[in-house]
Every structure is written in C-alpha cells, then in structure tokens.
Design an enzyme around this catalytic site. Structure first.
Site, PDB file in Angstrom:
ATOM      1  N   THR A 320     111.899   9.483  43.187  1.00  0.00           N
ATOM      2  CA  THR A 320     111.802   9.592  44.653  1.00  0.00           C
ATOM      3  C   THR A 320     110.720  10.586  45.055  1.00  0.00           C
ATOM      4  O   THR A 320     109.939  10.338  45.980  1.00  0.00           O
ATOM      5  CB  THR A 320     113.155  10.038  45.244  1.00  0.00           C
ATOM      6  OG1 THR A 320     114.144   9.057  44.935  1.00  0.00           O
ATOM      7  CG2 THR A 320     113.063  10.194  46.756  1.00  0.00           C
ATOM      8  N   TRP A 323     107.354   9.074  44.199  1.00  0.00           N
ATOM      9  CA  TRP A 323     107.058   7.940  45.080  1.00  0.00           C
ATOM     10  C   TRP A 323     106.349   8.416  46.350  1.00  0.00           C
ATOM     11  O   TRP A 323     105.477   7.726  46.878  1.00  0.00           O
ATOM     12  CB  TRP A 323     108.356   7.220  45.451  1.00  0.00           C
ATOM     13  CG  TRP A 323     108.148   6.067  46.398  1.00  0.00           C
ATOM     14  CD1 TRP A 323     107.850   4.781  46.078  1.00  0.00           C
ATOM     15  CD2 TRP A 323     108.222   6.109  47.837  1.00  0.00           C
ATOM     16  NE1 TRP A 323     107.727   4.016  47.210  1.00  0.00           N
ATOM     17  CE2 TRP A 323     107.951   4.809  48.309  1.00  0.00           C
ATOM     18  CE3 TRP A 323     108.484   7.115  48.754  1.00  0.00           C
ATOM     19  CZ2 TRP A 323     107.944   4.491  49.659  1.00  0.00           C
ATOM     20  CZ3 TRP A 323     108.474   6.805  50.103  1.00  0.00           C
ATOM     21  CH2 TRP A 323     108.209   5.508  50.544  1.00  0.00           C
ATOM     22  N   HIS A 324     106.709   9.601  46.815  1.00  0.00           N
ATOM     23  CA  HIS A 324     106.112  10.103  48.051  1.00  0.00           C
ATOM     24  C   HIS A 324     104.668  10.552  47.866  1.00  0.00           C
ATOM     25  O   HIS A 324     103.912  10.590  48.849  1.00  0.00           O
ATOM     26  CB  HIS A 324     106.944  11.273  48.601  1.00  0.00           C
ATOM     27  CG  HIS A 324     108.172  10.834  49.311  1.00  0.00           C
ATOM     28  ND1 HIS A 324     109.373  10.583  48.663  1.00  0.00           N
ATOM     29  CD2 HIS A 324     108.405  10.575  50.624  1.00  0.00           C
ATOM     30  CE1 HIS A 324     110.281  10.214  49.549  1.00  0.00           C
ATOM     31  NE2 HIS A 324     109.726  10.194  50.741  1.00  0.00           N
ATOM     32  N   GLY A 325     104.261  10.910  46.665  1.00  0.00           N
ATOM     33  CA  GLY A 325     102.880  11.345  46.493  1.00  0.00           C
ATOM     34  C   GLY A 325     102.600  11.848  45.098  1.00  0.00           C
ATOM     35  O   GLY A 325     103.515  12.244  44.365  1.00  0.00           O
ATOM     36  N   PHE A 475     101.844   7.856  52.416  1.00  0.00           N
ATOM     37  CA  PHE A 475     102.655   7.538  51.251  1.00  0.00           C
ATOM     38  C   PHE A 475     102.596   6.064  50.909  1.00  0.00           C
ATOM     39  O   PHE A 475     103.044   5.687  49.838  1.00  0.00           O
ATOM     40  CB  PHE A 475     104.123   7.944  51.472  1.00  0.00           C
ATOM     41  CG  PHE A 475     104.266   9.390  51.875  1.00  0.00           C
ATOM     42  CD1 PHE A 475     103.609  10.381  51.167  1.00  0.00           C
ATOM     43  CD2 PHE A 475     105.020   9.747  52.967  1.00  0.00           C
ATOM     44  CE1 PHE A 475     103.728  11.716  51.530  1.00  0.00           C
ATOM     45  CE2 PHE A 475     105.159  11.079  53.355  1.00  0.00           C
ATOM     46  CZ  PHE A 475     104.513  12.049  52.631  1.00  0.00           C
TER      47      PHE A 475
END
Length: 475
Positions: A320, A323-325, A475
C-alpha cells in the site's frame, strides 16, 4: 485536464453529456470511451499509447482466461493469468519504480567507486489506478466471478472511463460488470442525481482543500521548523488531503452517475474512526477492498494462524505504501500503518467494543496517530519527515517563521477551523450521508443548502484560475 478547470466544466463535460443523451443506446459506450481517451490524452500526451497497449493485452487475455473458455486447458489458463498479471506489474514497475530503483543502485554503486545509469521516464497519469483495474478484470474473469467482455468498446469504457481513470475510485470488475452492456439505460434523472454529488466534491476541493494548500506547503517547505509550524502543517495537511481526495471521489461518483454508472463509495467519514483498523475501512475504501480481495485473502488472510496473519498485514501495507509512490517515505508510512494494525489485532483493539464515554478519546488518539503518519506521507524525504515529527513532540516558544506567517491568512485559518469542526462532528445517520454518500433526503437537502453558497464561490475560484491539481494525480 482537471475536473476543476474551466475547460472541463464549461466545455468538455457539457459536450460529453449532450453526446451521451443524443446517441443511440448502443453507441453510448463508444461516446464515453472516445471522450475518456481524449480526456486522458489531453494530460498524458504520448503515454496514452502505453494505456492503449495495456488495454489490448488485457482484453485479449481476458477472452481466454475464464473457466468456461475452451482454447486453453486449466493449466494454460492459469499460466495465461500469471503472464498477463506479470505484464501489468512489469509496466507499473518500469514506469513508476524504474527511476527509484536505479537511483538506489547508483547510490550503492557509488559506495564501491562504481557508476550505475539512472532511468528517467515520465510517470504516466493514473498508471497505478488503471493497472489495478486491469488486474481486477483478468482475476475476476479467471475466477468465474463475471464473464469476460466480448465487446472491446465496453472494455475500453470500463478501463478508461474518465471519472475514475486517473485517481479512482478503484472499481473492481465484479462491481461494474453488470452495468457495462450497451443496453444500459441513461436518463436525465441520472444527470439530476449525479450533479449535486459532483458539485459537492468540487466545493470540497476548490473551496477548502485549495485554500489550505499554500499554508500547508509553506509549513513543509519552511527553512526552520518550530513546534507551531510542525503542528500547523500536519493538521493542515490532514484536512487538505481529506477534502481534496474525498472531493475528487465525490466528483468521480457524481460524474459516473451522470453517465449512467453507479461507482462504489470511497470514503465514509474516516476521521470518525476509533481505531486505525476502522480508519482503513473508511479511508480510500476501494483501495482497501482491492488489496483485501487480490492480495490479503490469496495470501491466506487470517485463516492460517497469528504469525501469518501479521505477515499478511505487513505485506499488504508495504505494498500500500509503495503503491502511493516510489519513495522511502511511502514505504515507511506503509510500515507504520501495518505495525499499528498488527498491534491493534494483537491486543484485540480492532474488535473490542468502545464504551460511549471513551469514544471521544479513542477518536482523538486514532486521529493523532493518523496525522503522525501523514507527516511522513507528505514530507519530501525521511529526514524532513522525522525532523518534523520531532518538533511536534518537543514544545518550544519560537512561533511561526516569517515565510509561514506570510501564508497564514485569516481566510485560511477560518477554513482550517471549519474543516476541523466538520471532521469532528460525530458519525451518525445525519452527518455521514451529508459528508459522503447520498442516502437520505434530509442529508441531500442540507447539502443543497450548503451548495447554494459553496458552489457559486467554487465557480468563481475556478474562473479566476486559483485551483491546484488533485493531490492523488501524482499516484
């Protein structure tokens, strides 16, 4: 093209809605698909070709990966699924994480006196979202949850639908499969029902989030951080991010309804949570559901003992975060939340009932823990993030630096206080539907009263060009 831009609001959206209403029922998906690709290309440029390539690969794979397909046997379908998911993840890895990975290798090589080339590629807009849509499609088809789409236009509509293409919600295929056939009805009532939700999101984004943005940016960019600066930046960013992202989700859900689709809810008053576990059931719910269905449960969920449950939670939140960066700050933020969830599960806090007298304190503690996490999420690097957290924990009397004080206007302070009051409202049958989903007449009536003033002000701000891109575009 942004939802909060004059080009979208006054030209693109009216033209698309008119075209959908005029088009024959069997051509409406084609109108939406073409409009969505135009919308995406206006911001993504040449990387639109990457989206199209992923669409072709996943559409063709989906035709043969389902349990009722006869071209391949069971083993062949399994290998096809593995291959197409590997393709999707490889695309995401190269374009989103290739630069970060080669930067780390270059640093490592420099320690030994060597050199390693760094990959520089443009990050395609929305790649994290459309990659997850593709994976959801092929996995749901492979499991037999829904049949594959034979019509390529309907598939392009699902993947590229402009309301959710670049920043969600993440719509699992099973949630929308029944809405994609060309026979779907579309009426003026859909536009009438979707517009207030869209306008509500526009107001949250332009009036609240964008007003707070300069003050938050000044706090995080201040050359000298103080106790007051750190707390102002942390609280301000928590409010900015919520009103920005939930505002986008409201706009996307409203736009989807105007086009005849029911998109899933993405927020449910997350700052009302009394545990971090509950926070993740309320914040970016479509992402949580995706990781639950396609990562956590396939890993075994909580069915294989305590140790594996903790491992699965850790894996999910590491993913998680990344996934954002592509940055260490996102990884540490993910680990932080994963650790909090493990602690809550270990002590039974995730399921223990909360006494009425303790609810306010538990809400405050959960919000405090979440705000600490947002500091790492927003900080440009780990050193800055931990430094800001350190200042939050050690009071001083230094006040605000001049650069921050210049950004703290009376208007921004008022909107920050309004935002805090709004999120502090107790969760209930009135405030929940009012702030998030459309469920009751009274909530909609109250919302329309607010929109009478807020929407006009938002339109004025859009007209003057005083809006900023949505935070989740990156993102």
């Amino acid at each position: 093209m942004s939802f909060a831009s004059p080009l979208f609001l006054w030209y693109f959206l009216p033209a698309v809605l008119a075209a959908v209403l005029i088009a024959p029922r069997g051509a409406r998906n084609a109108v939406i698909a073409v409009a969505s690709l135009v919308f995406y290309a206006s911001g993504a440029g040449g990387t639109t070709l990457l989206l199209l390539a992923c669409i072709v690969v996943n559409y063709l794979a989906g035709r043969h990966v389902g349990p009722n397909e006869r071209l391949l046997d069971r083993g062949g379908r399994q290998w096809l699924l593995v291959g197409v998911v590997a393709f999707d993840l490889a695309v995401l890895a190269v374009w989103k994480y290739g630069g970060f990975a080669t930067e780390q290798l270059a640093v490592l090589a420099s320690w030994f006196g060597g050199d390693f080339p760094v990959l520089h590629v443009a990050l395609p807009i929305g790649i994290s979202f459309y990659t997850f849509h593709h994976i959801s499609y092929v996995v749901d088809v492979h499991r037999g949850d829904r049949p594959p789409l034979r019509d390529p236009v309907s598939f392009v509509t699902y993947i590229s639908m402009f309301p959710q293409l670049v920043a969600g919600p993440i719509v699992r295929y099973r949630e929308i499969a029944d809405q994609l056939p060309q026979q779907r009805t579309h009426r003026l009532d859909d536009i009438a029902a979707g517009f207030p939700r869209f306008a509500w999101g526009l107001t949250k984004k332009v009036v609240v989030a964008d007003t707070l943005a300069p003050m938050v940016d000044a706090c995080f960019a201040a050359p000298q951080t103080t106790f007051a600066t750190a707390w102002l930046g942390a609280i301000g960013y928590a409010m900015q991010l919520y009103f920005d992202f939930s505002g986008y989700s409201d706009m996307a859900i409203g736009l989807g309804r105007m086009l005849g689709f029911r998109l899933p809810e993405n927020f449910a008053r997350p700052y009302s949570a009394v545990t971090v576990t509950e926070f993740w059931r309320r914040w970016h719910m479509s992402l949580s559901r995706w990781f639950r269905d396609y990562v956590y449960i396939p890993l075994g969920g909580n069915r294989r003992g305590v140790a594996r449950t903790y491992r699965n939670l850790a894996v999910v939140f590491v993913l998680t975060g990344f996934w954002h960066g592509a940055a260490w700050t996102y990884l540490v933020w993910g680990l932080y939340h994963g650790a909090l969830l493990v602690v809550e599960r270990a002590f039974g806090l995730d399921v223990a009932p909360v006494r009425a007298g303790a609810r306010v304190a538990r809400r405050a503690l959960t919000l405090l823990l979440v705000v600490f996490g947002w500091v790492l999420f927003r900080a440009p690097d780990l050193a800055s993030g931990f430094g800001m957290l350190g200042h939050m924990l050690v009071p001083d009397l230094a006040g605000l630096p001049d650069v921050v004080e210049a950004a703290v206007s009376n208007q921004r302070v008022v909107f920050l206080l309004v935002a805090l009051v709004v999120v502090a409202l107790p969760a209930g049958p009135g405030t929940g539907p009012f702030l998030e989903a459309d469920r009751t007449r009274s909530a909609n009536a109250l919302r329309m009263a607010v929109l009478t003033v807020g929407l006009g002000y938002a339109a004025l701000l859009v007209a003057t060009g005083s809006f900023s891109p949505f935070l989740y575009y990156r993102f």
